[in-house]
Design a protein around this motif. Structure first.
Motif, PDB file in Angstrom:
ATOM      1  N   ASP A   1     -45.920  18.809  22.003  1.00 34.75           N
ATOM      2  CA  ASP A   1     -45.152  18.575  20.944  1.00 34.75           C
ATOM      3  C   ASP A   1     -44.291  17.183  20.754  1.00 34.75           C
ATOM      4  O   ASP A   1     -44.328  16.932  19.442  1.00 34.75           O
ATOM      5  CB  ASP A   1     -44.031  19.714  21.035  1.00 34.75           C
ATOM      6  N   ALA A   2     -43.760  16.775  21.529  1.00 34.23           N
ATOM      7  CA  ALA A   2     -43.007  15.558  21.685  1.00 34.23           C
ATOM      8  C   ALA A   2     -43.935  14.335  21.305  1.00 34.23           C
ATOM      9  O   ALA A   2     -43.668  13.519  20.308  1.00 34.23           O
ATOM     10  CB  ALA A   2     -42.326  15.016  23.032  1.00 34.23           C
ATOM     11  N   GLU A   3     -45.337  14.194  21.624  1.00 32.31           N
ATOM     12  CA  GLU A   3     -46.034  13.120  21.051  1.00 32.31           C
ATOM     13  C   GLU A   3     -46.601  13.507  19.498  1.00 32.31           C
ATOM     14  O   GLU A   3     -46.630  12.506  18.779  1.00 32.31           O
ATOM     15  CB  GLU A   3     -47.340  13.274  21.983  1.00 32.31           C
ATOM     16  N   ALA A   4     -46.730  15.087  19.279  1.00 29.92           N
ATOM     17  CA  ALA A   4     -47.205  15.037  18.055  1.00 29.92           C
ATOM     18  C   ALA A   4     -46.279  14.720  16.908  1.00 29.92           C
ATOM     19  O   ALA A   4     -46.574  14.218  15.896  1.00 29.92           O
ATOM     20  CB  ALA A   4     -47.628  16.602  17.842  1.00 29.92           C
ATOM     21  N   VAL A   5     -44.884  15.059  17.124  1.00 30.13           N
ATOM     22  CA  VAL A   5     -44.043  14.699  16.261  1.00 30.13           C
ATOM     23  C   VAL A   5     -43.814  13.333  16.025  1.00 30.13           C
ATOM     24  O   VAL A   5     -43.764  12.721  14.964  1.00 30.13           O
ATOM     25  CB  VAL A   5     -42.543  15.413  16.321  1.00 30.13           C
ATOM     26  N   PHE A   6     -43.790  12.447  17.031  1.00 29.92           N
ATOM     27  CA  PHE A   6     -43.726  10.985  16.919  1.00 29.92           C
ATOM     28  C   PHE A   6     -44.587  10.433  16.280  1.00 29.92           C
ATOM     29  O   PHE A   6     -44.609   9.535  15.620  1.00 29.92           O
ATOM     30  CB  PHE A   6     -43.381  10.565  18.558  1.00 29.92           C
ATOM     31  N   THR A   7     -46.183  10.879  16.752  1.00 23.89           N
ATOM     32  CA  THR A   7     -47.094  10.360  15.733  1.00 23.89           C
ATOM     33  C   THR A   7     -47.141  10.604  14.297  1.00 23.89           C
ATOM     34  O   THR A   7     -47.336   9.773  13.536  1.00 23.89           O
ATOM     35  CB  THR A   7     -48.428  11.201  16.014  1.00 23.89           C
ATOM     36  N   ASN A   8     -46.833  11.904  14.003  1.00 19.74           N
ATOM     37  CA  ASN A   8     -46.448  12.149  12.618  1.00 19.74           C
ATOM     38  C   ASN A   8     -45.415  11.438  11.970  1.00 19.74           C
ATOM     39  O   ASN A   8     -45.398  11.141  10.803  1.00 19.74           O
ATOM     40  CB  ASN A   8     -46.082  13.756  12.396  1.00 19.74           C
ATOM     41  N   LEU A   9     -44.227  11.141  12.552  1.00 20.85           N
ATOM     42  CA  LEU A   9     -42.966  10.328  12.468  1.00 20.85           C
ATOM     43  C   LEU A   9     -43.545   8.772  12.006  1.00 20.85           C
ATOM     44  O   LEU A   9     -42.917   8.128  10.967  1.00 20.85           O
ATOM     45  CB  LEU A   9     -42.014  10.503  13.316  1.00 20.85           C
ATOM     46  N   ASN A  10     -44.551   8.556  12.372  1.00 25.20           N
ATOM     47  CA  ASN A  10     -45.105   7.036  12.359  1.00 25.20           C
ATOM     48  C   ASN A  10     -46.336   6.971  11.671  1.00 25.20           C
ATOM     49  O   ASN A  10     -47.018   5.965  11.392  1.00 25.20           O
ATOM     50  CB  ASN A  10     -45.255   6.468  13.612  1.00 25.20           C
ATOM     51  N   THR A  11     -46.864   8.139  10.861  1.00 26.30           N
ATOM     52  CA  THR A  11     -47.905   7.932   9.976  1.00 26.30           C
ATOM     53  C   THR A  11     -47.485   8.084   8.628  1.00 26.30           C
ATOM     54  O   THR A  11     -47.038   8.994   7.986  1.00 26.30           O
ATOM     55  CB  THR A  11     -48.920   9.097  10.318  1.00 26.30           C
ATOM     56  N   THR A  12     -47.863   7.009   7.953  1.00 23.34           N
ATOM     57  CA  THR A  12     -47.149   6.748   6.435  1.00 23.34           C
ATOM     58  C   THR A  12     -47.626   8.036   5.520  1.00 23.34           C
ATOM     59  O   THR A  12     -46.870   8.537   4.810  1.00 23.34           O
ATOM     60  CB  THR A  12     -47.582   5.567   5.950  1.00 23.34           C
ATOM     61  N   THR A  13     -48.890   8.356   5.354  1.00 28.52           N
ATOM     62  CA  THR A  13     -49.276   9.536   4.369  1.00 28.52           C
ATOM     63  C   THR A  13     -48.524  10.709   4.971  1.00 28.52           C
ATOM     64  O   THR A  13     -48.429  11.334   4.024  1.00 28.52           O
ATOM     65  CB  THR A  13     -50.905   9.422   4.525  1.00 28.52           C
ATOM     66  N   THR A  14     -48.466  11.153   6.073  1.00 26.60           N
ATOM     67  CA  THR A  14     -47.690  12.224   6.597  1.00 26.60           C
ATOM     68  C   THR A  14     -46.366  12.254   6.046  1.00 26.60           C
ATOM     69  O   THR A  14     -45.934  13.245   5.543  1.00 26.60           O
ATOM     70  CB  THR A  14     -47.936  12.285   8.073  1.00 26.60           C
ATOM     71  N   MET A  15     -45.685  11.028   6.174  1.00 27.86           N
ATOM     72  CA  MET A  15     -44.233  10.964   5.836  1.00 27.86           C
ATOM     73  C   MET A  15     -44.048  10.918   4.348  1.00 27.86           C
ATOM     74  O   MET A  15     -43.278  11.418   3.950  1.00 27.86           O
ATOM     75  CB  MET A  15     -43.604   9.756   6.383  1.00 27.86           C
ATOM     76  N   THR A  16     -44.931  10.489   3.573  1.00 23.86           N
ATOM     77  CA  THR A  16     -44.783  10.660   2.347  1.00 23.86           C
ATOM     78  C   THR A  16     -45.055  12.092   1.777  1.00 23.86           C
ATOM     79  O   THR A  16     -44.196  12.480   0.854  1.00 23.86           O
ATOM     80  CB  THR A  16     -46.077   9.695   1.599  1.00 23.86           C
ATOM     81  N   ALA A  17     -45.941  12.861   2.262  1.00 22.90           N
ATOM     82  CA  ALA A  17     -46.119  14.174   1.991  1.00 22.90           C
ATOM     83  C   ALA A  17     -44.587  14.984   2.659  1.00 22.90           C
ATOM     84  O   ALA A  17     -44.213  15.827   1.853  1.00 22.90           O
ATOM     85  CB  ALA A  17     -46.920  14.888   2.598  1.00 22.90           C
ATOM     86  N   TYR A  18     -44.186  14.478   3.631  1.00 26.90           N
ATOM     87  CA  TYR A  18     -42.886  15.150   4.206  1.00 26.90           C
ATOM     88  C   TYR A  18     -41.681  15.056   3.389  1.00 26.90           C
ATOM     89  O   TYR A  18     -40.967  15.988   3.050  1.00 26.90           O
ATOM     90  CB  TYR A  18     -42.596  14.563   5.536  1.00 26.90           C
TER      91      TYR A  18
END
Length: 218
Positions: A76-93
């Motif tokens: 879980d800790a790795e997944a949220v950090f990966t997503n936090l640092n993925t531009t397309t993911t954070m745009t959607a977020y």
């Protein structure tokens, strides 16, 4: 008390509850997030707020979207950090957050609590250097959203982005942190350390949240 849509009247009749809560989950870019749980995008939250208003209860939403977003992977800790640092993911977020604030703003005189990403902050504190949130990277202004221009590419920028979107699109929303007591690396509920150690750990937790430099409300 946790309560599903349409249950406010029964809940209020049971006891004079002041708050009811509902998770918003499913991921920001999966096609199955909370915004898809109604015929019109985002109206799930609107209906829940209306049901709460009709029965004199303040709605609380636990916004749990980052972990279940893509690409994720690992712990879980790795997944949220990966997503936090993925531009397309954070745009959607950020766009998903914006939609929530817009739906909440249709009730301008109603308090609505958004409990932001439970456990996420604890994972990020464990990753931070010297409990400093600015040492944790994040995609913020890289998303190209005009509302987030100029915000730094770190965890402080992420927290400040949430505040900026709230201030712009849903000023009636009360933002809430979740302080995981294990974020320091010592779980005081399990370790039962002496009071002096607990005080020191509390000071570290406070330092981490202060380093976000974001004015959450509770």
């Amino acid at each position: 008390m946790g309560d599903t849509p349409g249950g406010a009247a029964y809940m209020k009749a049971t006891a004079p509850f002041a708050f009811r809560y509902q998770y918003l989950a499913g991921g920001a870019n999966t096609g199955g997030g909370w915004a898809t749980w109604s015929e019109l995008p985002g109206d799930f939250a609107k209906f829940y707020i209306q049901d709460s208003v009709n029965n004199g209860i303040i709605p609380v939403f636990s916004y749990y979207m980052l972990l279940q977003s893509l690409p994720g992977g690992g712990t879980d800790a790795e997944a949220v950090f990966t997503n936090l640092n993925t531009t397309t993911t954070m745009t959607a977020y950020y766009n998903d957050l914006k939609l929530f604030f817009q739906k909440a703003a249709t009730f301008p005189n109603q308090k609505v609590v958004l409990h932001v990403e439970p456990d996420f902050w604890g994972y990020m504190q464990q990753r931070a250097t010297s409990d400093n949130a600015t040492s944790v990277t994040a995609k913020v202004s890289e998303t190209g959203l005009s509302d987030l221009a100029g915000l730094p590419s770190n965890l402080s920028g992420f927290a400040r982005a949430i505040v900026k979107l709230r201030d712009t699109y849903g000023p009636n929303v009360i933002l809430a942190y979740h302080l995981s007591v294990w974020g320091t690396g010592t779980d005081i509920a399990l370790a039962n350390p002496p009071d002096g150690t607990v005080d020191a750990l509390a000071a570290r937790a406070a330092a981490f949240f202060n380093s976000l430099n974001a004015s959450f409300d509770i």
